[in-house]
Structures are given as C-alpha cells and as structure tokens.
Design an enzyme around this catalytic site. Structure first.
Site, short mmCIF file in Angstrom:
data_model
loop_
_atom_site.label_atom_id
_atom_site.label_comp_id
_atom_site.label_asym_id
_atom_site.label_seq_id
_atom_site.Cartn_x
_atom_site.Cartn_y
_atom_site.Cartn_z
CD GLN A 121 -3.19 -1.08 2.16
OE1 GLN A 121 -2.52 -0.45 3.47
NE2 GLN A 121 -3.70 -2.07 2.31
CG HIS A 185 -3.05 -0.26 7.58
ND1 HIS A 185 -3.50 -1.11 8.62
CD2 HIS A 185 -3.42 -0.66 6.66
CE1 HIS A 185 -4.55 -1.89 8.41
NE2 HIS A 185 -4.70 -1.76 7.42
CD GLU A 280 -13.64 5.35 13.59
OE1 GLU A 280 -13.57 4.50 14.56
OE2 GLU A 280 -12.87 6.13 13.71
CE1 TYR A 290 -11.69 12.09 16.64
CE2 TYR A 290 -9.65 12.42 17.03
CZ TYR A 290 -11.20 13.21 17.51
OH TYR A 290 -11.38 14.15 17.46
CE1 TYR A 301 -10.41 -6.49 6.37
CE2 TYR A 301 -8.09 -6.63 7.21
CZ TYR A 301 -9.25 -6.00 6.29
OH TYR A 301 -8.80 -4.85 6.13
#
Length: 407
Positions: A121, A185, A280, A290, A301
């Site tokens: 990613q 991530h 979110e 948060y 998963y």
C-alpha cells in the site's frame, strides 16, 4: 506504553482548532430523501452510539450532473490537487508526479522526487500545495520510504521548477517512527490547516506488533500530526502530559487514515479504514483519542472480535459516521462551489472497495444524508478535489481522472 485514557490532556489554544459549526457548514437542501443506500447485511451486530451514526437515509441529487473521463492513461494515481491555472497536479503510486490539463493532456513524469517504496500500500501518496504556491511553487507530499528497520510514512517538500519538469531541492522534513517492515497502512494524506501549518495522517502499519502504537503518545504511527513547513512541531499543539510524548501529535488512535479535508469553517475532518466493518468519518479535535484499536465498529478479517470487542469507552471519541460493511474511504473534499446547489458544503469521499464516490450531507456536525455517485463506473476512487472551475475531479486506481459537474 500508556493509553491516553490514563493521561491528562491539556489542549492549548483550542480556539485555533475547535471551531463550532456555523451557517457556512449547513447545507440548504441536500435533495430528495430516499431509503438508506446501504442494503447489504453488516458484519457484526454492533449498535451505533447515536441515531444517524450509520445507514442514514439516502439523498438524491436533483440537479442534472455528468461525469467525463478527462484521461485514462495515468498509472495508479493517488493524490490530485488543482493548480492555480486550473490544471491538475497528480501523484502516481510508483513515484511520479504529472500535470494533467482539463483537456486530458498528460505531462511527462516530473523528476527530482526521492525514491519511494511502491510495494503493498506504499508509494507516492498524498500531496498539497503551499498556500503561496503561485509565487513560491512549493509542493508537499507523503510517501512510503524504505529505511533501516523497514518502512516509514515520510513527508517531503520541494519547489516545482519554472519549466515544470523537475522538483528542485526535494527534502524529507518528517518521518513517522518507528519504521517497520510492513508495507500496509501508511495513511498518507496531507493538507494545510487554516493557520498555515501542515496536517498529516499516518497509519499504524496494520501488523499486530505495531497496532497498539496507535495508542502510544511516543510513536508517530496511527496519528494525525501537525507540523510546520520545516517539519517541526507546530506552535499551539495539544500538550500530552506524560514523558516521551511527541510534540507534533494532534490526535491519536487512528487505524489507516487515508482522507483529510477542511470544512468550510476550517475544521479538520478525517476518513479512515476499519477492519471488516467500521470505516469511519471523524471530526478531529486537538488532543483527542479516536479509539483504535480499543474501540471499533469492525471485526477482524477472521471474524473474531478486535480486542475486547467494545464500541464505546469513556475518554475515546465516537466517529461522526461509520460503515459496515466497508466502503474503504480514501481522499475527500468539501464542495464549496455553487454549480450543483444540493452539494453545497457536502463532503465527497473516494471509496475504494465501494467503487463509488460517497456524498455526505452534513448539518451541525452530523451526517443527514448519503448518496453514492458514479457506482456504474466500476472504479476504485482514490482521491477527489475541487477544481478552480467549481467542478469535482477524482482519480481512480485504474488510471482515470474524472470531471464531475453540472450538466
């Protein structure tokens, strides 16, 4: 490592960050109300904390609009921003920047950019322009950087040359540490806040080893940070009263925040990927936690609970909105144009797995309607921005740049 729930947080100069909603943020008429747009079964039986936090009623744009493919020859575009003359500056995952005209002419790759790690990613991620770009030509961007010990989410800056062929004086100004071999991530969005400082989102890198660091105030992972143009902690940041606290932290407890946007009144909103469920939208306030991975509306998963499987805890913030199943929200922007009246002050978000553009009508900091645009295009929408012409421009993993505007 201590959870923020055990710490006292003193937010200094909060008036700088925590503006209240005003008339500029309230949509006048979001359009025709419909049934909720999400009809698939959720992954969990978790209940929202308040009415309208998920599966809000749908809304339908009444004004006729159209989407046009400006070009389909980009390579995994990740970020898009409008230049002062109306052209679009775009990052590509593999490490290039390009300029695209509104007629679809794509430039050669802009050189001078530090090497990126495009694996997983990673790659060349979000970008933003200096508020004085018209005179100083400065660009800021986020990228995955290979380094000793693994990979970092890094921030760099440089000046676009007069001939627009290279980035001059490219310099890395910030690295979210610790490095980790994970290629997942990274977060990766960046913008200027209303005080002229940089807001950057970083991911917690996904692996179980680093996931708890989203709650650590001594790590740069799973955070939104606020830094100067030189990469130093910005003045007026919240003060976390514990040893080892990083002075650049703005908010903590994030998973993979791939979207940042300023509301019309200058507040910072953020989107982040949940696991299986629990994507979110958050309205960020300085010094707050948060929740990830302590609370979440998603599950692993594998189908197992995340941690204790709780969704609410004192001292941890609730999302303004969440999705289950996920849509994978990425880049986003508030619409401040007037060509489509129903869209005024609405939040538009590129959805990856959802393969559409999310439109959220927001009033008094709550979502009051949701619409899904361009779902028939079968594209993973990675980022969206508003052009100087008032149209929306969106890029997709499939290499397309779309223009979305009144017909």
């Amino acid at each position: 490592m201590k959870s923020l729930t055990c710490l006292t947080v003193i937010a200094t100069a909060l008036f700088t960050f925590n503006g209240c909603s005003n008339d500029k943020d309230v949509p006048a008429d979001p359009g025709t109300t419909t049934d909720p747009v999400e009809t698939n079964a959720p992954n969990s039986a978790y209940k929202p904390a308040f009415a309208g936090q998920t599966r809000i009623n749908g809304v339908k744009t009444n004004t006729e609009y159209q989407s046009v493919i400006v070009t389909s020859s980009l390579s995994n575009p990740w970020g898009v921003k409008s230049l002062p003359d109306g052209r679009l500056l775009i990052t590509e995952k593999t490490g290039q920047m390009r300029i695209v005209t509104t007629a679809g002419v794509v430039s050669s790759p802009i050189t001078g950019i530090p090497a990126v790690n495009p694996g997983g990613q990673g790659g060349l991620l979000g970008l933003c322009l200096d508020p004085d770009f018209a005179s100083n030509k400065m660009i800021y961007w986020v990228f995955a950087e290979a380094t000793t010990g693994g990979n970092n989410t890094a921030v760099a800056k440089g000046r676009l040359s007069i001939d627009e062929k290279t980035i001059e004086g490219a310099t890395v100004i910030y690295r979210a540490k610790p490095a980790n071999p994970s290629e997942l991530h990274y977060g990766g969005r960046i913008l200027f806040d209303k005080t002229g400082n940089l807001i950057v989102s970083t991911g917690e890198r996904s692996v179980l080893e680093t996931r708890p660091l989203a709650q650590s105030i001594s790590a740069g992972l799973g955070k939104v940070i606020r830094i100067t143009k030189e990469g130093q902690a910005a003045a007026g940041n919240p003060v976390f009263t514990a040893s080892g606290a990083l002075p650049e932290l703005y908010s903590i407890g994030h998973r993979n925040p791939q979207g940042l946007a300023l509301s019309p009144s200058g507040e910072i909103w953020e989107s982040e990927h949940g696991p299986r469920g629990g994507d979110e939208i958050n309205r960020l306030q300085a010094g707050l936690n948060y929740g990830w991975p302590t609370i979440t509306y998603g599950i692993e998963y594998s189908g197992e609970k995340v941690g204790a499987g709780i969704q609410q805890q004192s001292g941890l913030e609730q999302p303004v909105y969440y999705w289950d199943p996920v849509v994978s929200p990425s880049g986003m922007t508030f619409y401040t144009g007037n060509r489509v009246p129903e869209w005024e002050n609405n939040l538009f978000i590129g959805a990856l797995s959802g393969m559409h553009i999310v439109r959220l009508a927001i009033s008094n900091n709550k979502v009051v309607g949701e619409e899904r645009l361009l779902s028939s295009e079968n594209q993973r929408f990675r980022d969206i921005t508003q052009g100087i012409d008032g149209a929306l421009y969106a890029v997709t993993d499939g290499g397309r740049l779309y223009k979305i505007d009144k017909k």
